[in-house]
Design a protein around this motif. Structure first.
Motif, mmCIF file in Angstrom:
data_model
loop_
_atom_site.group_PDB
_atom_site.id
_atom_site.type_symbol
_atom_site.label_atom_id
_atom_site.label_comp_id
_atom_site.label_asym_id
_atom_site.label_seq_id
_atom_site.Cartn_x
_atom_site.Cartn_y
_atom_site.Cartn_z
ATOM 1 N N VAL A 66 12.290 -19.263 56.635
ATOM 2 C CA VAL A 66 11.769 -20.584 56.269
ATOM 3 C C VAL A 66 12.774 -21.338 55.413
ATOM 4 C CG1 VAL A 66 10.021 -21.744 54.856
ATOM 5 C CG2 VAL A 66 9.331 -19.975 56.501
ATOM 6 N N ASP A 67 13.373 -20.650 54.475
ATOM 7 C CA ASP A 67 14.331 -21.269 53.566
ATOM 8 C C ASP A 67 15.459 -21.960 54.342
ATOM 9 O OD1 ASP A 67 14.868 -21.158 50.480
ATOM 10 O OD2 ASP A 67 16.820 -20.850 51.399
ATOM 11 N N ALA A 68 15.862 -21.350 55.449
ATOM 12 C CA ALA A 68 16.962 -21.891 56.246
ATOM 13 C C ALA A 68 16.611 -23.208 56.923
ATOM 14 C CB ALA A 68 17.395 -20.870 57.291
ATOM 15 N N THR A 69 15.317 -23.501 57.067
ATOM 16 C CA THR A 69 14.910 -24.765 57.694
ATOM 17 C C THR A 69 14.827 -25.908 56.683
ATOM 18 O OG1 THR A 69 12.522 -24.405 57.425
ATOM 19 C CG2 THR A 69 13.569 -23.439 59.370
ATOM 20 N N ASN A 70 15.027 -25.594 55.406
ATOM 21 C CA ASN A 70 15.116 -26.573 54.320
ATOM 22 C C ASN A 70 13.848 -27.409 54.097
ATOM 23 O OD1 ASN A 70 16.511 -27.760 52.162
ATOM 24 N ND2 ASN A 70 17.143 -29.492 53.423
ATOM 25 N N PRO A 71 12.704 -26.746 53.923
ATOM 26 C CA PRO A 71 11.532 -27.500 53.457
ATOM 27 C C PRO A 71 11.699 -27.823 51.980
ATOM 28 C CG PRO A 71 11.026 -25.185 53.438
ATOM 29 C CD PRO A 71 12.429 -25.310 54.010
ATOM 30 N N ASP A 72 10.775 -28.581 51.428
ATOM 31 C CA ASP A 72 10.824 -28.852 49.989
ATOM 32 C C ASP A 72 10.238 -27.708 49.182
ATOM 33 O OD1 ASP A 72 11.831 -31.746 49.825
ATOM 34 O OD2 ASP A 72 10.265 -31.845 51.354
ATOM 35 N N LEU A 73 9.325 -26.955 49.787
ATOM 36 C CA LEU A 73 8.757 -25.800 49.113
ATOM 37 C C LEU A 73 8.204 -24.825 50.135
ATOM 38 C CD1 LEU A 73 5.380 -26.153 49.124
ATOM 39 C CD2 LEU A 73 5.953 -27.915 47.472
ATOM 40 N N VAL A 74 7.906 -23.622 49.677
ATOM 41 C CA VAL A 74 7.288 -22.581 50.501
ATOM 42 C C VAL A 74 5.924 -22.258 49.905
ATOM 43 C CG1 VAL A 74 7.456 -20.222 51.373
ATOM 44 C CG2 VAL A 74 9.535 -21.609 51.103
ATOM 45 N N ASP A 75 4.888 -22.264 50.745
ATOM 46 C CA ASP A 75 3.531 -21.981 50.287
ATOM 47 C C ASP A 75 3.051 -20.681 50.920
ATOM 48 O OD1 ASP A 75 1.146 -23.144 48.801
ATOM 49 O OD2 ASP A 75 0.242 -22.722 50.750
ATOM 50 N N ILE A 76 2.279 -19.921 50.156
ATOM 51 C CA ILE A 76 1.709 -18.665 50.656
ATOM 52 C C ILE A 76 0.215 -18.837 50.833
ATOM 53 C CG2 ILE A 76 1.441 -16.195 50.277
ATOM 54 C CD1 ILE A 76 3.755 -16.357 48.277
ATOM 55 N N ASN A 77 -0.287 -18.417 51.988
ATOM 56 C CA ASN A 77 -1.708 -18.511 52.265
ATOM 57 C C ASN A 77 -2.418 -17.217 51.884
ATOM 58 O OD1 ASN A 77 -4.160 -17.964 53.895
ATOM 59 N ND2 ASN A 77 -3.810 -20.032 54.623
ATOM 60 N N PHE A 78 -3.239 -17.300 50.838
ATOM 61 C CA PHE A 78 -4.144 -16.217 50.475
ATOM 62 C C PHE A 78 -5.589 -16.719 50.540
ATOM 63 C CE2 PHE A 78 -0.529 -14.578 47.637
ATOM 64 C CZ PHE A 78 -0.111 -13.653 48.581
ATOM 65 N N GLY A 79 -5.848 -17.681 51.449
ATOM 66 C CA GLY A 79 -7.169 -18.283 51.464
ATOM 67 C C GLY A 79 -7.864 -18.325 52.803
ATOM 68 N N CYS A 80 -7.125 -18.194 53.920
ATOM 69 C CA CYS A 80 -7.763 -18.338 55.225
ATOM 70 C C CYS A 80 -8.814 -17.247 55.416
ATOM 71 C CB CYS A 80 -6.727 -18.263 56.342
ATOM 72 S SG CYS A 80 -7.459 -18.523 57.982
ATOM 73 N N LYS A 128 -11.705 -14.094 60.634
ATOM 74 C CA LYS A 128 -11.666 -12.651 60.832
ATOM 75 C C LYS A 128 -10.329 -12.172 61.372
ATOM 76 C CE LYS A 128 -14.270 -8.891 63.000
ATOM 77 N NZ LYS A 128 -15.443 -8.545 63.849
ATOM 78 N N LYS A 129 -9.740 -12.918 62.315
ATOM 79 C CA LYS A 129 -8.504 -12.443 62.951
ATOM 80 C C LYS A 129 -7.348 -12.363 61.956
ATOM 81 C CE LYS A 129 -6.966 -17.014 64.594
ATOM 82 N NZ LYS A 129 -6.605 -17.825 65.780
ATOM 83 N N VAL A 130 -7.418 -13.147 60.878
ATOM 84 C CA VAL A 130 -6.394 -13.102 59.831
ATOM 85 C C VAL A 130 -6.748 -12.039 58.791
ATOM 86 C CG1 VAL A 130 -5.289 -14.411 57.967
ATOM 87 C CG2 VAL A 130 -5.728 -15.501 60.176
ATOM 88 N N VAL A 131 -7.978 -12.058 58.331
ATOM 89 C CA VAL A 131 -8.432 -11.127 57.296
ATOM 90 C C VAL A 131 -8.329 -9.680 57.766
ATOM 91 C CG1 VAL A 131 -10.456 -10.396 55.977
ATOM 92 C CG2 VAL A 131 -9.911 -12.824 56.161
ATOM 93 N N SER A 132 -8.642 -9.436 59.045
ATOM 94 C CA SER A 132 -8.629 -8.072 59.570
ATOM 95 C C SER A 132 -7.229 -7.463 59.566
ATOM 96 C CB SER A 132 -9.185 -8.045 61.000
ATOM 97 O OG SER A 132 -8.366 -8.795 61.888
ATOM 98 N N LYS A 133 -6.207 -8.314 59.455
ATOM 99 C CA LYS A 133 -4.824 -7.840 59.388
ATOM 100 C C LYS A 133 -4.341 -7.685 57.941
ATOM 101 C CE LYS A 133 -3.600 -10.072 63.773
ATOM 102 N NZ LYS A 133 -2.772 -11.101 64.422
ATOM 103 N N GLY A 134 -5.283 -7.819 57.005
ATOM 104 C CA GLY A 134 -4.919 -7.690 55.602
ATOM 105 C C GLY A 134 -4.126 -8.871 55.094
ATOM 106 N N ALA A 135 -4.361 -10.050 55.660
ATOM 107 C CA ALA A 135 -3.641 -11.260 55.271
ATOM 108 C C ALA A 135 -4.638 -12.350 54.914
ATOM 109 C CB ALA A 135 -2.722 -11.717 56.403
ATOM 110 N N GLY A 136 -4.114 -13.536 54.553
ATOM 111 C CA GLY A 136 -5.003 -14.633 54.182
ATOM 112 C C GLY A 136 -5.910 -14.217 53.047
#
Length: 345
Positions: free
Chosen positions: A88-102, A105-113
């Motif tokens: 992501v850093d290489a694409t030069n956004p202004d910031l990087v955000d982490i999703n711990f909110g979604c 089920k398909k996201v949560v079941s993978k231990g993410a969001g």
């Protein structure tokens, strides 16, 4: 002045929430035109980026007119999150955000969001791995906790701040609530009023009008507001809130001519970015929300979702503008998409 790192966002910024299958560049373009101060991409799987999945890579597309803009990633593995942060850093956004909110089920079941809310130590390790792997400011979007018995957002905020994040957006629901019931902003206010917290705190959840935005601004003291579903089909909400804050008066509702022109721009950006066939097809999900509240609109909506060329759609939009000239629909409700779409991630 609210700042995320060196990014200046004004005195009370309005953020466009990352929404799966919604917050693509065409949608972000019309929200930027109408007052969004900071926007995020749809959330992107860290595993997908590493696999070089086409859909994940396409979500990295950002444009200069969008800035400041953040790219949001999610995942449950430290190494994968660190590597995706470098991509992501290489694409030069202004910031990087982490999703711990979604919460889906398909996201949560993978231990993410929002699934990470059950393991705060893991959340801290994932966040620290991203902070170490990017030169950009890192922000986080999360929820109050996993359920009513684990409302741990105050601890989460302190520990995430200690990893080096530069801002925190909090949706005022638990994962168990999904999008049901009412968002509880009282815990968001506790985080904001914690003397240990020095980073900007943005509130999210249930903001669907200028009045409510100002009321929550004054009541809960947050640094800014993140808006998700209320902007679907109604990007004017950002400027309406700004106008109400500045004047105490309501901005004039968008005319049908303004509405159809925004639909047209959204359509053209969609075709430009995705190609004519896919751009027209994926635009169909938006017409209902853009035209909600207009009487006897079904006949026009049915045309819009069946037409296959830009020229035909533009002709129908011109006809709608003539037919409903001078008509202002009643107050709209928060937009909705079929289950799984429009997730305010």
């Amino acid at each position: 002045m609210v700042r995320i790192g060196q990014i200046e966002l004004g005195d009370f910024p309005l953020l466009l929430a990352p929404m799966e299958d919604v917050s693509d560049p065409p949608f972000r373009a019309v929200c930027k035109d109408n007052g969004a101060d900071l926007m995020y991409t749809e959330f992107i799987s860290s595993e997908g980026l590493i696999r070089d999945a086409i859909k994940s890579r396409q979500k990295l597309d950002i444009f200069e007119y969008e800035r400041p803009v953040g790219i949001q990633i999610f995942g449950g593995d430290e190494e994968a999150m660190a590597l995706s942060a470098r991509i992501v850093d290489a694409t030069n956004p202004d910031l990087v955000d982490i999703n711990f909110g979604c919460p889906v089920k398909k996201v949560v079941s993978k231990g993410a969001g929002a699934g990470v809310l059950k393991d705060i130590d893991l959340m801290v390790r994932l966040t620290a791995a991203v902070v170490r792997s990017t030169s950009k400011p890192v922000t986080v979007k999360t929820r109050l906790g996993w359920d009513e018995s684990s409302l741990n957002i105050e601890e989460v905020a302190e520990r995430l701040q200690d990893t080096g994040i530069k801002a925190l957006s909090i949706h005022g629901r638990t994962r168990a609530q999904m999008y049901k019931g009412h968002a509880d902003w009282s815990l968001i206010a506790k985080v904001k009023n914690n003397p240990r917290i020095q980073i900007p705190i943005f509130g999210n959840g249930d903001i669907d009008s200028a009045e409510k935005a100002v009321a929550y601004k004054n009541r809960y003291g947050v640094d800014g507001i993140m808006i998700g579903r209320a902007a679907i089909g109604y990007p004017w909400i950002f400027n309406e809130i700004k106008h109400f804050i500045a004047t105490g008066e309501h901005a004039a509702a968008p005319t049908i001519q303004q509405r159809t022109e925004v639909i047209r721009k959204h359509l053209l950006k969609s075709v430009e970015w995705k190609g004519e066939v896919v751009g027209i097809l994926e635009m169909r999900r938006h017409y209902t929300n853009y035209l909600k509240g207009f009487p006897h609109i079904k006949e026009f909506r049915n045309q819009l979702v069946n037409l296959k060329t830009v020229e035909e759609i533009e002709a129908v939009l011109a006809e709608i503008a003539i037919r409903y000239n001078g008509f202002i629909p009643e107050k709209r409700t928060i937009a909705s998409f079929p289950e799984g779409d429009g997730c305010a991630c």
